[in-house]
Design a protein around this motif. Structure first.
Motif, PDB file in Angstrom:
ATOM      1  N   GLU A  92       0.811  -1.216   0.000  1.00 22.14           N
ATOM      2  CA  GLU A  92       0.000   0.000   0.000  1.00 22.14           C
ATOM      3  C   GLU A  92       0.845   1.267   0.000  1.00 22.14           C
ATOM      4  N   GLN A  93       2.026   1.224   0.611  1.00 23.44           N
ATOM      5  CA  GLN A  93       2.924   2.390   0.603  1.00 23.44           C
ATOM      6  C   GLN A  93       3.327   2.784  -0.801  1.00 23.44           C
ATOM      7  N   THR A  94       3.314   1.813  -1.719  1.00 27.97           N
ATOM      8  CA  THR A  94       3.713   2.101  -3.095  1.00 27.97           C
ATOM      9  C   THR A  94       2.504   2.410  -3.984  1.00 27.97           C
ATOM     10  N   GLY A  95       1.303   2.346  -3.413  1.00 26.51           N
ATOM     11  CA  GLY A  95       0.093   2.517  -4.206  1.00 26.51           C
ATOM     12  C   GLY A  95      -0.457   1.192  -4.691  1.00 26.51           C
ATOM     13  N   GLY A  96       0.108   0.097  -4.223  1.00 28.21           N
ATOM     14  CA  GLY A  96      -0.355  -1.237  -4.592  1.00 28.21           C
ATOM     15  C   GLY A  96      -1.374  -1.770  -3.596  1.00 28.21           C
ATOM     16  N   ALA A  97      -1.595  -3.078  -3.658  1.00 24.18           N
ATOM     17  CA  ALA A  97      -2.609  -3.697  -2.800  1.00 24.18           C
ATOM     18  C   ALA A  97      -2.291  -5.178  -2.617  1.00 24.18           C
ATOM     19  N   VAL A  98      -2.983  -5.778  -1.659  1.00 24.44           N
ATOM     20  CA  VAL A  98      -2.869  -7.215  -1.391  1.00 24.44           C
ATOM     21  C   VAL A  98      -4.268  -7.800  -1.342  1.00 24.44           C
ATOM     22  N   SER A  99      -4.430  -8.972  -1.958  1.00 29.86           N
ATOM     23  CA  SER A  99      -5.694  -9.698  -1.836  1.00 29.86           C
ATOM     24  C   SER A  99      -5.379 -11.117  -1.371  1.00 29.86           C
ATOM     25  N   ILE A 100      -6.262 -11.637  -0.540  1.00 30.91           N
ATOM     26  CA  ILE A 100      -6.093 -12.993  -0.008  1.00 30.91           C
ATOM     27  C   ILE A 100      -7.414 -13.723  -0.185  1.00 30.91           C
ATOM     28  N   THR A 101      -7.357 -14.872  -0.855  1.00 27.95           N
ATOM     29  CA  THR A 101      -8.532 -15.722  -0.973  1.00 27.95           C
ATOM     30  C   THR A 101      -8.143 -17.114  -0.494  1.00 27.95           C
ATOM     31  N   SER A 102      -9.083 -17.754   0.175  1.00 26.80           N
ATOM     32  CA  SER A 102      -8.788 -19.073   0.716  1.00 26.80           C
ATOM     33  C   SER A 102     -10.072 -19.829   0.960  1.00 26.80           C
ATOM     34  N   LYS A 103      -9.971 -21.143   0.866  1.00 27.93           N
ATOM     35  CA  LYS A 103     -11.101 -22.023   1.170  1.00 27.93           C
ATOM     36  C   LYS A 103     -10.565 -23.199   1.966  1.00 27.93           C
ATOM     37  N   PRO A 104     -11.224 -23.532   3.070  1.00 31.44           N
ATOM     38  CA  PRO A 104     -10.775 -24.680   3.861  1.00 31.44           C
ATOM     39  C   PRO A 104     -10.703 -25.941   2.997  1.00 31.44           C
ATOM     40  N   GLY A 105      -9.585 -26.642   3.107  1.00 25.26           N
ATOM     41  CA  GLY A 105      -9.396 -27.874   2.359  1.00 25.26           C
ATOM     42  C   GLY A 105      -9.010 -27.684   0.909  1.00 25.26           C
ATOM     43  N   LYS A 106      -8.990 -26.447   0.420  1.00 21.27           N
ATOM     44  CA  LYS A 106      -8.692 -26.174  -0.997  1.00 21.27           C
ATOM     45  C   LYS A 106      -7.388 -25.409  -1.190  1.00 21.27           C
ATOM     46  N   GLY A 107      -7.004 -24.573  -0.230  1.00 19.67           N
ATOM     47  CA  GLY A 107      -5.771 -23.814  -0.363  1.00 19.67           C
ATOM     48  C   GLY A 107      -5.992 -22.317  -0.306  1.00 19.67           C
ATOM     49  N   THR A 108      -4.918 -21.595  -0.566  1.00 19.23           N
ATOM     50  CA  THR A 108      -4.900 -20.144  -0.397  1.00 19.23           C
ATOM     51  C   THR A 108      -4.168 -19.486  -1.556  1.00 19.23           C
ATOM     52  N   GLU A 109      -4.594 -18.266  -1.893  1.00 23.83           N
ATOM     53  CA  GLU A 109      -3.890 -17.433  -2.849  1.00 23.83           C
ATOM     54  C   GLU A 109      -3.654 -16.067  -2.225  1.00 23.83           C
ATOM     55  N   VAL A 110      -2.410 -15.629  -2.252  1.00 22.11           N
ATOM     56  CA  VAL A 110      -2.045 -14.287  -1.805  1.00 22.11           C
ATOM     57  C   VAL A 110      -1.471 -13.575  -3.020  1.00 22.11           C
ATOM     58  N   ALA A 111      -2.058 -12.447  -3.366  1.00 21.25           N
ATOM     59  CA  ALA A 111      -1.580 -11.659  -4.507  1.00 21.25           C
ATOM     60  C   ALA A 111      -1.249 -10.256  -4.008  1.00 21.25           C
ATOM     61  N   ALA A 112      -0.058  -9.789  -4.362  1.00 17.71           N
ATOM     62  CA  ALA A 112       0.378  -8.457  -3.942  1.00 17.71           C
ATOM     63  C   ALA A 112       0.887  -7.698  -5.157  1.00 17.71           C
ATOM     64  N   SER A 113       0.510  -6.426  -5.236  1.00 18.96           N
ATOM     65  CA  SER A 113       1.017  -5.586  -6.316  1.00 18.96           C
ATOM     66  C   SER A 113       1.767  -4.403  -5.709  1.00 18.96           C
ATOM     67  N   PHE A 114       2.839  -4.047  -6.378  1.00 14.56           N
ATOM     68  CA  PHE A 114       3.697  -2.943  -5.949  1.00 14.56           C
ATOM     69  C   PHE A 114       3.969  -2.056  -7.148  1.00 14.56           C
ATOM     70  N   HIS A 115       4.051  -0.757  -6.916  1.00 14.58           N
ATOM     71  CA  HIS A 115       4.476   0.160  -7.968  1.00 14.58           C
ATOM     72  C   HIS A 115       5.985   0.307  -7.815  1.00 14.58           C
ATOM     73  N   SER A 116       6.718  -0.305  -8.745  1.00 17.58           N
ATOM     74  CA  SER A 116       8.171  -0.393  -8.621  1.00 17.58           C
ATOM     75  C   SER A 116       8.881   0.945  -8.789  1.00 17.58           C
ATOM     76  N   ASP A 117       8.214   1.937  -9.371  1.00 18.57           N
ATOM     77  CA  ASP A 117       8.845   3.243  -9.521  1.00 18.57           C
ATOM     78  C   ASP A 117       8.594   4.153  -8.318  1.00 18.57           C
ATOM     79  N   HIS A 118       7.910   3.638  -7.307  1.00 21.91           N
ATOM     80  CA  HIS A 118       7.651   4.415  -6.099  1.00 21.91           C
ATOM     81  C   HIS A 118       8.865   4.334  -5.181  1.00 21.91           C
ATOM     82  N   ILE A 119       9.190   5.417  -4.542  1.00 22.71           N
ATOM     83  CA  ILE A 119      10.376   5.467  -3.685  1.00 22.71           C
ATOM     84  C   ILE A 119      10.309   4.465  -2.528  1.00 22.71           C
ATOM     85  N   ASP A 120       9.112   4.091  -2.101  1.00 24.26           N
ATOM     86  CA  ASP A 120       8.957   3.163  -0.983  1.00 24.26           C
ATOM     87  C   ASP A 120       8.886   1.700  -1.398  1.00 24.26           C
ATOM     88  N   CYS A 121       9.050   1.405  -2.673  1.00 25.20           N
ATOM     89  CA  CYS A 121       8.999   0.004  -3.111  1.00 25.20           C
ATOM     90  C   CYS A 121      10.244  -0.719  -2.606  1.00 25.20           C
TER      91      CYS A 121
END
Length: 175
Positions: free
Chosen positions: A78-107
């Motif tokens: 979030e410091q770079t203007g990006g975001a994180v999403s987390i989806t999960s289902k019991p017994g099925k697994g998890t997905e974590v997705a994160a986006s970063f703006h690489s040209d941001h000074i805080d990346c």
């Protein structure tokens, strides 16, 4: 967590603790954006747990009373203007997705991405780790199962295998 490789290590360690037999690590760099997506087929989480893991004072671990990995990932994205999403289902697994703006000074910088991926693959021979990297026209993918097939009986735990995998990744990606 001062680099992106530490975040990858933390999230994949959660997948390993969740008894995953498959872990997918997909990294995409396009324009000034970095997208890191980690998937697993582990035990998964219910909706209530997914909502709680963003709280640094919640953890399922018994060895400590705080869980800072996900909150730090969210903060850094979030410091770079990006975001994180987390989806999960019991017994099925998890997905974590994160986006970063690489040209941001805080990346955060990458850290040792080839070493991180090589350690994940060679340090967990019973888990099929699938690594995919895409940056513009550059694409590279490798998996634990492919490496095992190539090695034809040489154990993944052999120190030279770790160095070989690390160098192969380093030569084929750009961070």
């Amino acid at each position: 967590m001062n680099n992106l490789s530490f975040h990858i290590t933390d999230i994949t360690a959660n997948s390993i603790r969740a008894n995953a037999s498959e872990i997918g690590l997909h990294i995409e760099e396009q324009d000034a954006q970095i997208i890191i997506r980690i998937t697993d087929d582990g035990s998964g989480m219910d909706e209530e747990t997914v909502a709680r893991i963003t709280n640094p004072f919640y953890t399922t671990r018994t060895t400590r009373k705080v869980g800072l990995g996900i909150p730090f990932l969210i903060q850094n994205a979030e410091q770079t203007g990006g975001a994180v999403s987390i989806t999960s289902k019991p017994g099925k697994g998890t997905e974590v997705a994160a986006s970063f703006h690489s040209d941001h000074i805080d990346c955060p910088p990458w850290g040792d991405l080839p070493g991180t991926v090589a350690m994940l693959i060679t340090g967990n021979p019973d888990i099929n780790v699938r690594f995919e990297y895409q940056a513009g026209k550059t694409t590279f993918s490798i998996s634990t199962n492919e490496i095992k097939e190539i090695l034809d009986g040489i154990p993944l735990s052999h120190p030279k295998v770790m160095l070989l995998v690390k160098e192969m990744i380093r030569e084929n990606i750009r961070p």
